[in-house]
Design a protein around this motif. Sequence first.
Motif, PDB file in Angstrom:
ATOM      1  N   LEU A   1      11.410   6.458  -5.068  1.00  0.00           N
ATOM      2  CA  LEU A   1      10.473   5.938  -5.969  1.00  0.00           C
ATOM      3  C   LEU A   1      10.078   4.583  -5.513  1.00  0.00           C
ATOM      4  CD1 LEU A   1      12.933   6.234  -9.046  1.00  0.00           C
ATOM      5  CD2 LEU A   1      10.608   7.526  -8.857  1.00  0.00           C
ATOM      6  N   VAL A   2       8.964   3.973  -5.865  1.00  0.00           N
ATOM      7  CA  VAL A   2       8.307   2.916  -5.407  1.00  0.00           C
ATOM      8  C   VAL A   2       7.833   1.884  -6.376  1.00  0.00           C
ATOM      9  CG1 VAL A   2       6.633   1.868  -3.734  1.00  0.00           C
ATOM     10  CG2 VAL A   2       7.489   4.058  -3.150  1.00  0.00           C
ATOM     11  N   VAL A   3       8.285   0.674  -6.377  1.00  0.00           N
ATOM     12  CA  VAL A   3       7.808  -0.316  -7.326  1.00  0.00           C
ATOM     13  C   VAL A   3       7.267  -1.368  -6.445  1.00  0.00           C
ATOM     14  CG1 VAL A   3       8.352  -2.117  -9.006  1.00  0.00           C
ATOM     15  CG2 VAL A   3       9.696   0.178  -8.925  1.00  0.00           C
ATOM     16  N   ALA A   4       6.037  -1.921  -6.747  1.00  0.00           N
ATOM     17  CA  ALA A   4       5.184  -2.575  -5.650  1.00  0.00           C
ATOM     18  C   ALA A   4       4.619  -3.948  -6.406  1.00  0.00           C
ATOM     19  CB  ALA A   4       3.953  -2.054  -5.138  1.00  0.00           C
ATOM     20  N   ALA A   5       4.687  -5.023  -5.751  1.00  0.00           N
ATOM     21  CA  ALA A   5       4.210  -6.212  -6.170  1.00  0.00           C
ATOM     22  C   ALA A   5       2.551  -5.889  -6.170  1.00  0.00           C
ATOM     23  CB  ALA A   5       4.474  -7.295  -5.562  1.00  0.00           C
ATOM     24  N   GLU A   6       2.158  -6.624  -7.141  1.00  0.00           N
ATOM     25  CA  GLU A   6       0.468  -6.587  -7.164  1.00  0.00           C
ATOM     26  C   GLU A   6      -0.292  -6.928  -6.098  1.00  0.00           C
ATOM     27  OE1 GLU A   6      -0.296  -7.831 -11.921  1.00  0.00           O
ATOM     28  OE2 GLU A   6      -0.191  -9.574 -10.385  1.00  0.00           O
ATOM     29  N   HIS A   7       0.187  -7.860  -5.223  1.00  0.00           N
ATOM     30  CA  HIS A   7      -0.611  -8.115  -3.996  1.00  0.00           C
ATOM     31  C   HIS A   7      -0.081  -7.100  -2.622  1.00  0.00           C
ATOM     32  CE1 HIS A   7       3.515 -10.040  -3.314  1.00  0.00           C
ATOM     33  NE2 HIS A   7       3.259 -10.181  -1.765  1.00  0.00           N
ATOM     34  N   ALA A   8       0.872  -6.451  -3.015  1.00  0.00           N
ATOM     35  CA  ALA A   8       1.207  -5.445  -1.905  1.00  0.00           C
ATOM     36  C   ALA A   8       0.169  -4.705  -1.390  1.00  0.00           C
ATOM     37  CB  ALA A   8       2.423  -4.541  -2.323  1.00  0.00           C
ATOM     38  N   ARG A   9      -0.094  -4.043  -0.161  1.00  0.00           N
ATOM     39  CA  ARG A   9      -0.927  -3.297   0.645  1.00  0.00           C
ATOM     40  C   ARG A   9      -0.194  -2.439   1.494  1.00  0.00           C
ATOM     41  NH1 ARG A   9      -2.882  -5.679  -2.603  1.00  0.00           N
ATOM     42  NH2 ARG A   9      -5.044  -6.871  -2.444  1.00  0.00           N
ATOM     43  N   PHE A  10      -0.762  -0.974   1.476  1.00  0.00           N
ATOM     44  CA  PHE A  10      -0.065   0.180   2.275  1.00  0.00           C
ATOM     45  C   PHE A  10      -1.251   0.734   3.009  1.00  0.00           C
ATOM     46  CE2 PHE A  10       1.564  -0.099  -1.976  1.00  0.00           C
ATOM     47  CZ  PHE A  10       2.979   0.050  -1.808  1.00  0.00           C
ATOM     48  N   ALA A  11      -0.841   0.605   4.558  1.00  0.00           N
ATOM     49  CA  ALA A  11      -1.784   1.195   5.373  1.00  0.00           C
ATOM     50  C   ALA A  11      -0.877   1.865   6.669  1.00  0.00           C
ATOM     51  CB  ALA A  11      -2.501   0.020   6.175  1.00  0.00           C
ATOM     52  N   ILE A  12      -1.401   2.896   7.184  1.00  0.00           N
ATOM     53  CA  ILE A  12      -1.027   3.717   8.502  1.00  0.00           C
ATOM     54  C   ILE A  12      -1.833   3.073   9.490  1.00  0.00           C
ATOM     55  CG2 ILE A  12      -0.375   5.873   9.373  1.00  0.00           C
ATOM     56  CD1 ILE A  12      -0.559   7.088   6.501  1.00  0.00           C
ATOM     57  N   THR A  13      -1.562   2.056  10.318  1.00  0.00           N
ATOM     58  CA  THR A  13      -2.317   1.409  11.159  1.00  0.00           C
ATOM     59  C   THR A  13      -2.336   1.834  12.451  1.00  0.00           C
ATOM     60  OG1 THR A  13      -0.653  -0.214  11.354  1.00  0.00           O
ATOM     61  CG2 THR A  13      -2.211  -0.724   9.720  1.00  0.00           C
ATOM     62  N   GLU A  14      -1.570   3.051  12.935  1.00  0.00           N
ATOM     63  CA  GLU A  14      -1.036   3.430  14.242  1.00  0.00           C
ATOM     64  C   GLU A  14      -2.596   3.760  15.076  1.00  0.00           C
ATOM     65  OE1 GLU A  14       2.697   3.904  12.435  1.00  0.00           O
ATOM     66  OE2 GLU A  14       0.663   3.939  11.816  1.00  0.00           O
ATOM     67  N   VAL A  15      -3.536   4.167  14.051  1.00  0.00           N
ATOM     68  CA  VAL A  15      -4.854   4.651  15.142  1.00  0.00           C
ATOM     69  C   VAL A  15      -5.479   3.311  15.579  1.00  0.00           C
ATOM     70  CG1 VAL A  15      -5.426   6.619  13.940  1.00  0.00           C
ATOM     71  CG2 VAL A  15      -6.078   4.372  12.941  1.00  0.00           C
ATOM     72  N   LYS A  16      -5.164   2.079  14.949  1.00  0.00           N
ATOM     73  CA  LYS A  16      -5.695   0.627  15.395  1.00  0.00           C
ATOM     74  C   LYS A  16      -5.001   0.380  16.899  1.00  0.00           C
ATOM     75  CE  LYS A  16      -7.778  -0.730  11.208  1.00  0.00           C
ATOM     76  NZ  LYS A  16      -8.950  -0.669  11.745  1.00  0.00           N
ATOM     77  N   VAL A  17      -3.924   0.861  17.020  1.00  0.00           N
ATOM     78  CA  VAL A  17      -3.027   0.382  18.348  1.00  0.00           C
ATOM     79  C   VAL A  17      -2.496   1.648  19.330  1.00  0.00           C
ATOM     80  CG1 VAL A  17      -2.077  -1.746  17.390  1.00  0.00           C
ATOM     81  CG2 VAL A  17      -0.927   0.540  16.966  1.00  0.00           C
ATOM     82  N   GLY A  18      -3.283   2.850  18.932  1.00  0.00           N
ATOM     83  CA  GLY A  18      -2.962   3.882  19.777  1.00  0.00           C
ATOM     84  C   GLY A  18      -1.524   4.575  19.608  1.00  0.00           C
ATOM     85  N   ARG A  19      -0.989   4.483  18.481  1.00  0.00           N
ATOM     86  CA  ARG A  19       0.375   5.115  18.192  1.00  0.00           C
ATOM     87  C   ARG A  19       0.226   6.352  17.601  1.00  0.00           C
ATOM     88  NH1 ARG A  19       3.555   3.937  21.967  1.00  0.00           N
ATOM     89  NH2 ARG A  19       5.234   4.394  20.680  1.00  0.00           N
TER      90      ARG A  19
END
Length: 264
Positions: free
Chosen positions: A127-145
Amino acid sequence: MTVPSSDSVAERPAVGYALDGPVAWLTIDRPERRNALSAEVRAGLWAGLRRFRDDDGAAVLVLTGAGDKAFSAGGDLKEMAAETLRVPPPDWLPQLGRNIEIDKPVIAAVNGVAYAGGFLLAQYADLVVAAEHARFAITEVKVGRGTPWAAPLPYLLPPRVAMHLLLTGEPISARRACELGLVNEVVPADQLHAAAGDLARRIAANAPLSVRAAKKTVGLLARYPLEQALEVAERLWAPVYHSDDAQEGPRAFREGRPPVWKGH
């Protein structure tokens, strides 16, 4: 916010474990590094999850990060560059249900950005509870991983949403993540700890055998065709039906009192 001195940072553990009644709290405590997943942090996560798994006094775990900026910004890129890390080993980071089995519920309380490995930790939580300012990203393509751990993502999100996250590396808001079903609840930042703790305590108050079987039931369709999933579910729930707790629940209801669960 006061920036901790280098001495105080060195003295405290990278990941803290604390028990509050039946709720265990596992906290990544490197806010000055955006809770990046250094070797020390990863070792602390492994140790904390194993401790929770083996802790009979803990019914639910809440995984979170210290500070208000980051749940975890992902791998420690400076450390990875220094080590010239290529393919991470299978045990590089705990992945619930893949490289570590925990039959008790795990809640991610996302207090800021959950990027890359931080996204992974939230993805594999129950389960996930998030703060309003939280952000989610899969950033591997930006660093070649790479993101082999994202293979289950289309089980949680529509495939085209998963594709967008993976191909762009762009973040989505907590609200958008909630609309998509990745997040269960979004709350103001100053209410995150209370909201996650309240959810954990509500779960912990339920029959433990039923809770554990329910957690396993949810994932059956990801592993089996429907007919086989139903057969596995029948076997999974049989011990629950035959337990003392299965008699205690109706008996407590009849007697007008809270049930006293034994877990057997």
